[in-house]
Design a protein around this motif. Sequence first.
Motif, PDB file in Angstrom:
ATOM      1  N   UNK A 143      17.407  16.167  16.431  1.00 12.51           N
ATOM      2  CA  UNK A 143      16.159  16.013  15.685  1.00 12.51           C
ATOM      3  C   UNK A 143      15.679  17.380  15.225  1.00 12.51           C
ATOM      4  N   UNK A 144      15.134  17.421  14.052  1.00  5.54           N
ATOM      5  CA  UNK A 144      14.650  18.675  13.488  1.00  5.54           C
ATOM      6  C   UNK A 144      15.637  19.323  12.539  1.00  5.54           C
ATOM      7  N   UNK A 145      16.900  18.879  12.585  1.00  6.50           N
ATOM      8  CA  UNK A 145      17.906  19.366  11.644  1.00  6.50           C
ATOM      9  C   UNK A 145      17.929  18.402  10.477  1.00  6.50           C
ATOM     10  N   UNK A 146      17.614  18.897   9.302  1.00 14.42           N
ATOM     11  CA  UNK A 146      17.604  18.029   8.127  1.00 14.42           C
ATOM     12  C   UNK A 146      17.968  18.832   6.891  1.00 14.42           C
ATOM     13  N   UNK A 147      18.849  18.276   6.097  1.00  8.38           N
ATOM     14  CA  UNK A 147      19.289  18.897   4.849  1.00  8.38           C
ATOM     15  C   UNK A 147      19.126  17.918   3.701  1.00  8.38           C
ATOM     16  N   UNK A 148      18.966  18.445   2.512  1.00 12.54           N
ATOM     17  CA  UNK A 148      18.957  17.659   1.276  1.00 12.54           C
ATOM     18  C   UNK A 148      20.156  18.072   0.444  1.00 12.54           C
ATOM     19  N   UNK A 149      20.851  17.103  -0.139  1.00  8.21           N
ATOM     20  CA  UNK A 149      22.007  17.439  -0.955  1.00  8.21           C
ATOM     21  C   UNK A 149      21.619  18.336  -2.130  1.00  8.21           C
ATOM     22  N   UNK A 150      20.415  18.179  -2.614  1.00  9.85           N
ATOM     23  CA  UNK A 150      19.944  19.008  -3.727  1.00  9.85           C
ATOM     24  C   UNK A 150      19.897  20.491  -3.360  1.00  9.85           C
ATOM     25  N   UNK A 151      19.871  20.812  -2.070  1.00  6.35           N
ATOM     26  CA  UNK A 151      19.815  22.204  -1.620  1.00  6.35           C
ATOM     27  C   UNK A 151      21.189  22.811  -1.358  1.00  6.35           C
ATOM     28  N   UNK A 152      22.258  22.074  -1.619  1.00  9.29           N
ATOM     29  CA  UNK A 152      23.594  22.554  -1.290  1.00  9.29           C
ATOM     30  C   UNK A 152      24.081  23.676  -2.211  1.00  9.29           C
ATOM     31  N   UNK A 153      23.373  23.971  -3.283  1.00  6.80           N
ATOM     32  CA  UNK A 153      23.735  25.123  -4.115  1.00  6.80           C
ATOM     33  C   UNK A 153      23.225  26.433  -3.514  1.00  6.80           C
ATOM     34  N   UNK A 154      22.342  26.347  -2.510  1.00  6.25           N
ATOM     35  CA  UNK A 154      21.905  27.544  -1.798  1.00  6.25           C
ATOM     36  C   UNK A 154      23.002  27.910  -0.798  1.00  6.25           C
ATOM     37  N   UNK A 155      23.601  29.102  -0.916  1.00  9.56           N
ATOM     38  CA  UNK A 155      24.741  29.451  -0.057  1.00  9.56           C
ATOM     39  C   UNK A 155      24.458  29.344   1.442  1.00  9.56           C
ATOM     40  N   UNK A 156      23.327  29.823   1.913  1.00  7.99           N
ATOM     41  CA  UNK A 156      23.031  29.776   3.346  1.00  7.99           C
ATOM     42  C   UNK A 156      22.898  28.332   3.830  1.00  7.99           C
ATOM     43  N   UNK A 157      22.182  27.520   3.092  1.00  5.33           N
ATOM     44  CA  UNK A 157      21.996  26.114   3.459  1.00  5.33           C
ATOM     45  C   UNK A 157      23.321  25.371   3.435  1.00  5.33           C
ATOM     46  N   UNK A 158      24.144  25.644   2.432  1.00  2.00           N
ATOM     47  CA  UNK A 158      25.447  25.001   2.312  1.00  2.00           C
ATOM     48  C   UNK A 158      26.320  25.333   3.522  1.00  2.00           C
ATOM     49  N   UNK A 159      26.325  26.575   3.942  1.00  2.00           N
ATOM     50  CA  UNK A 159      27.138  26.981   5.095  1.00  2.00           C
ATOM     51  C   UNK A 159      26.596  26.359   6.379  1.00  2.00           C
ATOM     52  N   UNK A 160      25.291  26.316   6.545  1.00  2.00           N
ATOM     53  CA  UNK A 160      24.715  25.695   7.736  1.00  2.00           C
ATOM     54  C   UNK A 160      25.135  24.233   7.827  1.00  2.00           C
ATOM     55  N   UNK A 161      24.927  23.492   6.769  1.00  2.00           N
ATOM     56  CA  UNK A 161      25.269  22.069   6.757  1.00  2.00           C
ATOM     57  C   UNK A 161      26.782  21.873   6.856  1.00  2.00           C
ATOM     58  N   UNK A 162      27.522  22.665   6.095  1.00  2.33           N
ATOM     59  CA  UNK A 162      28.977  22.525   6.071  1.00  2.33           C
ATOM     60  C   UNK A 162      29.632  22.810   7.406  1.00  2.33           C
ATOM     61  N   UNK A 163      29.133  23.799   8.126  1.00  2.90           N
ATOM     62  CA  UNK A 163      29.740  24.109   9.422  1.00  2.90           C
ATOM     63  C   UNK A 163      29.373  23.070  10.479  1.00  2.90           C
ATOM     64  N   UNK A 164      28.189  22.501  10.387  1.00  5.62           N
ATOM     65  CA  UNK A 164      27.862  21.373  11.268  1.00  5.62           C
ATOM     66  C   UNK A 164      28.773  20.190  10.961  1.00  5.62           C
TER      67      UNK A 164
END
Length: 138
Positions: free
Chosen positions: A68-89
């Motif tokens: 809980x507390x981990x949440x991503x939006x696909x629209x934010x996947x062009x942000x490199x840091x967010x993409x890496x966080x989500x992608x590595x999870x």
Amino acid sequence: MQGALTFDEIQKLVKENNRSKEFSDEFVICLIWKETNFNPSRTNSQTITGLMQISKGAVDMVNKLTPAGTHFEHADMLDPATNIQCGTLYLDIAKNKLGGIDASFGTGKGYSKSIHTCEACLKGDTAHPMVALHKIHL
């Protein structure tokens, strides 16, 4: 549209944002190179986006299977840091719940072999990282 990042920029981003418990920074760097040649603006369709080419389904799965507390939006996947966080999870989920990254992240059996080879090369020769990375696309 942002152009490709340098190895040093990617290395810093991965070091700061790799949330995987299973995959090294070097593995993630090699995967990013294989997927996008370090271009964070790359999209393969309307559903696959960013450095790690994260799909809407992968984002949904990460949101569903992480604490809980981990949440991503696909629209934010062009942000490199967010993409890496989500992608590595997602990489950890793929390895532990979906039959591995060959089955769920790449294009089929053997997808990760060149990434593991690149990872070993990067770990063994940090002075010449682009030599290891270019082997992926041979």
